[in-house]
Design an enzyme around this catalytic site. Structure first.
Site, PDB file in Angstrom:
ATOM      1  N   PRO A  10       0.793  -1.222   0.000  1.00 37.94           N
ATOM      2  CA  PRO A  10       0.000   0.000   0.000  1.00 37.94           C
ATOM      3  C   PRO A  10       0.829   1.276   0.000  1.00 37.94           C
ATOM      4  O   PRO A  10       1.846   1.367   0.688  1.00 37.94           O
ATOM      5  CB  PRO A  10      -0.821  -0.100   1.292  1.00 37.94           C
ATOM      6  CG  PRO A  10      -0.084  -1.071   2.145  1.00 37.94           C
ATOM      7  CD  PRO A  10       0.562  -2.043   1.203  1.00 37.94           C
ATOM      8  N   ASN A  11       0.364   2.209  -0.783  1.00 34.48           N
ATOM      9  CA  ASN A  11       0.919   3.569  -0.887  1.00 34.48           C
ATOM     10  C   ASN A  11       2.238   3.653  -1.642  1.00 34.48           C
ATOM     11  O   ASN A  11       2.732   4.738  -1.917  1.00 34.48           O
ATOM     12  CB  ASN A  11       1.068   4.217   0.503  1.00 34.48           C
ATOM     13  CG  ASN A  11      -0.273   4.372   1.199  1.00 34.48           C
ATOM     14  OD1 ASN A  11      -1.174   4.971   0.629  1.00 34.48           O
ATOM     15  ND2 ASN A  11      -0.416   3.819   2.385  1.00 34.48           N
ATOM     16  N   ARG A  18       5.042  10.902  -2.531  1.00 33.66           N
ATOM     17  CA  ARG A  18       4.697  10.589  -1.144  1.00 33.66           C
ATOM     18  C   ARG A  18       5.881  10.888  -0.225  1.00 33.66           C
ATOM     19  O   ARG A  18       6.938  10.236  -0.339  1.00 33.66           O
ATOM     20  CB  ARG A  18       4.366   9.092  -1.058  1.00 33.66           C
ATOM     21  CG  ARG A  18       4.101   8.611   0.344  1.00 33.66           C
ATOM     22  CD  ARG A  18       4.104   7.090   0.424  1.00 33.66           C
ATOM     23  NE  ARG A  18       3.832   6.665   1.775  1.00 33.66           N
ATOM     24  CZ  ARG A  18       4.062   5.441   2.239  1.00 33.66           C
ATOM     25  NH1 ARG A  18       4.563   4.515   1.451  1.00 33.66           N
ATOM     26  NH2 ARG A  18       3.792   5.155   3.485  1.00 33.66           N
ATOM     27  N   TYR A  23      10.959   9.036   1.614  1.00 38.21           N
ATOM     28  CA  TYR A  23      10.991   7.959   0.613  1.00 38.21           C
ATOM     29  C   TYR A  23      11.703   8.320  -0.685  1.00 38.21           C
ATOM     30  O   TYR A  23      11.850   7.467  -1.562  1.00 38.21           O
ATOM     31  CB  TYR A  23       9.555   7.497   0.317  1.00 38.21           C
ATOM     32  CG  TYR A  23       8.847   6.938   1.538  1.00 38.21           C
ATOM     33  CD1 TYR A  23       9.337   5.814   2.192  1.00 38.21           C
ATOM     34  CD2 TYR A  23       7.696   7.537   2.053  1.00 38.21           C
ATOM     35  CE1 TYR A  23       8.704   5.296   3.311  1.00 38.21           C
ATOM     36  CE2 TYR A  23       7.055   7.032   3.173  1.00 38.21           C
ATOM     37  CZ  TYR A  23       7.566   5.912   3.806  1.00 38.21           C
ATOM     38  OH  TYR A  23       6.944   5.404   4.910  1.00 38.21           O
ATOM     39  N   ASN A  75       8.102  -5.355  -0.423  1.00 36.10           N
ATOM     40  CA  ASN A  75       7.908  -4.225   0.473  1.00 36.10           C
ATOM     41  C   ASN A  75       6.420  -4.168   0.746  1.00 36.10           C
ATOM     42  O   ASN A  75       5.641  -3.705  -0.097  1.00 36.10           O
ATOM     43  CB  ASN A  75       8.407  -2.919  -0.140  1.00 36.10           C
ATOM     44  CG  ASN A  75       8.282  -1.759   0.846  1.00 36.10           C
ATOM     45  OD1 ASN A  75       7.660  -1.892   1.899  1.00 36.10           O
ATOM     46  ND2 ASN A  75       8.878  -0.633   0.505  1.00 36.10           N
ATOM     47  N   ALA A  78       2.768  -0.676   5.110  1.00 35.32           N
ATOM     48  CA  ALA A  78       2.264  -0.716   6.488  1.00 35.32           C
ATOM     49  C   ALA A  78       1.787  -2.120   6.888  1.00 35.32           C
ATOM     50  O   ALA A  78       1.765  -2.448   8.087  1.00 35.32           O
ATOM     51  CB  ALA A  78       1.144   0.296   6.655  1.00 35.32           C
ATOM     52  N   GLU A  99      12.509  -9.211   2.650  1.00 37.02           N
ATOM     53  CA  GLU A  99      11.711  -8.069   3.127  1.00 37.02           C
ATOM     54  C   GLU A  99      12.526  -6.801   2.890  1.00 37.02           C
ATOM     55  O   GLU A  99      13.683  -6.719   3.311  1.00 37.02           O
ATOM     56  CB  GLU A  99      11.406  -8.244   4.614  1.00 37.02           C
ATOM     57  CG  GLU A  99      10.672  -7.053   5.211  1.00 37.02           C
ATOM     58  CD  GLU A  99      10.474  -7.177   6.723  1.00 37.02           C
ATOM     59  OE1 GLU A  99      10.596  -8.292   7.284  1.00 37.02           O
ATOM     60  OE2 GLU A  99      10.213  -6.131   7.350  1.00 37.02           O
ATOM     61  N   HIS A 101      12.650  -2.407   2.677  1.00 38.85           N
ATOM     62  CA  HIS A 101      12.057  -1.100   2.981  1.00 38.85           C
ATOM     63  C   HIS A 101      12.985   0.010   2.527  1.00 38.85           C
ATOM     64  O   HIS A 101      14.211  -0.113   2.656  1.00 38.85           O
ATOM     65  CB  HIS A 101      11.812  -0.946   4.489  1.00 38.85           C
ATOM     66  CG  HIS A 101      10.936  -2.006   5.049  1.00 38.85           C
ATOM     67  ND1 HIS A 101       9.573  -1.994   4.890  1.00 38.85           N
ATOM     68  CD2 HIS A 101      11.229  -3.143   5.726  1.00 38.85           C
ATOM     69  CE1 HIS A 101       9.061  -3.070   5.467  1.00 38.85           C
ATOM     70  NE2 HIS A 101      10.050  -3.796   5.974  1.00 38.85           N
ATOM     71  N   ARG A 108      12.227   5.088  13.183  1.00 37.50           N
ATOM     72  CA  ARG A 108      10.990   5.857  13.025  1.00 37.50           C
ATOM     73  C   ARG A 108      10.036   5.568  14.200  1.00 37.50           C
ATOM     74  O   ARG A 108      10.465   5.158  15.250  1.00 37.50           O
ATOM     75  CB  ARG A 108      10.372   5.527  11.663  1.00 37.50           C
ATOM     76  CG  ARG A 108      11.321   5.896  10.511  1.00 37.50           C
ATOM     77  CD  ARG A 108      10.724   5.613   9.155  1.00 37.50           C
ATOM     78  NE  ARG A 108       9.524   6.409   8.946  1.00 37.50           N
ATOM     79  CZ  ARG A 108       8.622   6.156   7.996  1.00 37.50           C
ATOM     80  NH1 ARG A 108       8.796   5.123   7.167  1.00 37.50           N
ATOM     81  NH2 ARG A 108       7.553   6.916   7.868  1.00 37.50           N
ATOM     82  N   ARG A 112       6.405   1.130  13.932  1.00 35.51           N
ATOM     83  CA  ARG A 112       7.089   0.549  12.758  1.00 35.51           C
ATOM     84  C   ARG A 112       8.249  -0.374  13.145  1.00 35.51           C
ATOM     85  O   ARG A 112       8.909  -0.953  12.287  1.00 35.51           O
ATOM     86  CB  ARG A 112       7.646   1.663  11.858  1.00 35.51           C
ATOM     87  CG  ARG A 112       6.591   2.526  11.234  1.00 35.51           C
ATOM     88  CD  ARG A 112       7.200   3.531  10.265  1.00 35.51           C
ATOM     89  NE  ARG A 112       6.338   4.681  10.119  1.00 35.51           N
ATOM     90  CZ  ARG A 112       5.277   4.743   9.313  1.00 35.51           C
ATOM     91  NH1 ARG A 112       4.966   3.727   8.542  1.00 35.51           N
ATOM     92  NH2 ARG A 112       4.530   5.832   9.257  1.00 35.51           N
TER      93      ARG A 112
END
Ligand code: DQA
Length: 147
Positions: A10-11, A18, A23, A75, A78, A99, A101, A108, A112
Site C-alpha cells: 500500500p501507498n 509521497r 521515501y 515491500n 504498512a 523483506e 524497505h 521511526r 514501525r
C-alpha cells in the site's frame, strides 16, 4: 525465463510524491526499471506487482510460487507491521523472500519497529532508499550464483 518477483504494498504506488523527505523522489516505475535492468544483467527477468489491498498481496505471493519465481522481494508497506496473512503466505514458500524497505523503520515511530513478516523471510534490507531494492536483487542473484 527465470524471474524474480517484486511485490509492493500500500501507498508505494505513490512513490515520487509521497513524503519525499522519507521515501525519495524516485517513482515506483523508476525503481522497477532499475531492478529489471539489474536482473537482466544477471540473466533473470523481473515480474512486478503492486496493490493497496492486503489479500491481493497474498495472492501475488502465491502466484510467485505457482509461476516458479526464483526469489521474491516484498515491500509490504504498512502491512509489514500487522499482517499475519502475509506471514503465513511467506512461511509456506521455499524460495528466498527478501523483506525490503526504503526507510530504516527502526529509526521511526515505535509502531514501525515490529515486523509481522520478519520471522518468515530469508532476510531484511532497509534504510538505503531506492537502493534497498537493488541490494535485494543482488542478494538473490548472489544466493543463486548468477553473480
Ligand atoms: C516502508 C515502511 C513502512 O513502515 C511504511 O508503512 C511504508 C513504507 C518503507 O519502505 O520504508 O509504507 O515499508
Amino acid at each position: 525465463m527465470r524471474a524474480i518477483h517484486l511485490i509492493n504494498g500500500p501507498n508505494l504506488n505513490r512513490l515520487g510524491t509521497r513524503e519525499p523527505a522519507i521515501y525519495g523522489h524516485e517513482t515506483l516505475a523508476d525503481i522497477e526499471n532499475d531492478c529489471r535492468a539489474l536482473c537482466e544483467k544477471n540473466g533473470l527477468g523481473l515480474v512486478t506487482r503492486q496493490s493497496n489491498v492486503e489479500g491481493e498481496l497474498v495472492t501475488f505471493l502465491q502466484q510467485a510460487v505457482d509461476e516458479g519465481a526464483v526469489g521474491v522481494i516484498i515491500n509490504a508497506g504498512a502491512y509489514t507491521h500487522t499482517s499475519i496473512a502475509l506471514y503465513d503466505a511467506i512461511r509456506s514458500m521455499d524460495v528466498p523472500v527478501i523483506e525490503t524497505h526504503l526507510s530504516n523503520t527502526h529509526a521511526r515511530e515505535s509502531f514501525r519497529h515490529h515486523s509481522a513478516i520478519a520471522p518468515a523471510v530469508t532476510g531484511v534490507i532497509m534504510g538505503f532508499g531506492s537502493q534497498s531494492y537493488r541490494l535485494a536483487v543482488l542478494a538473490i542473484c548472489e544466493r543463486m550464483g548468477t553473480r
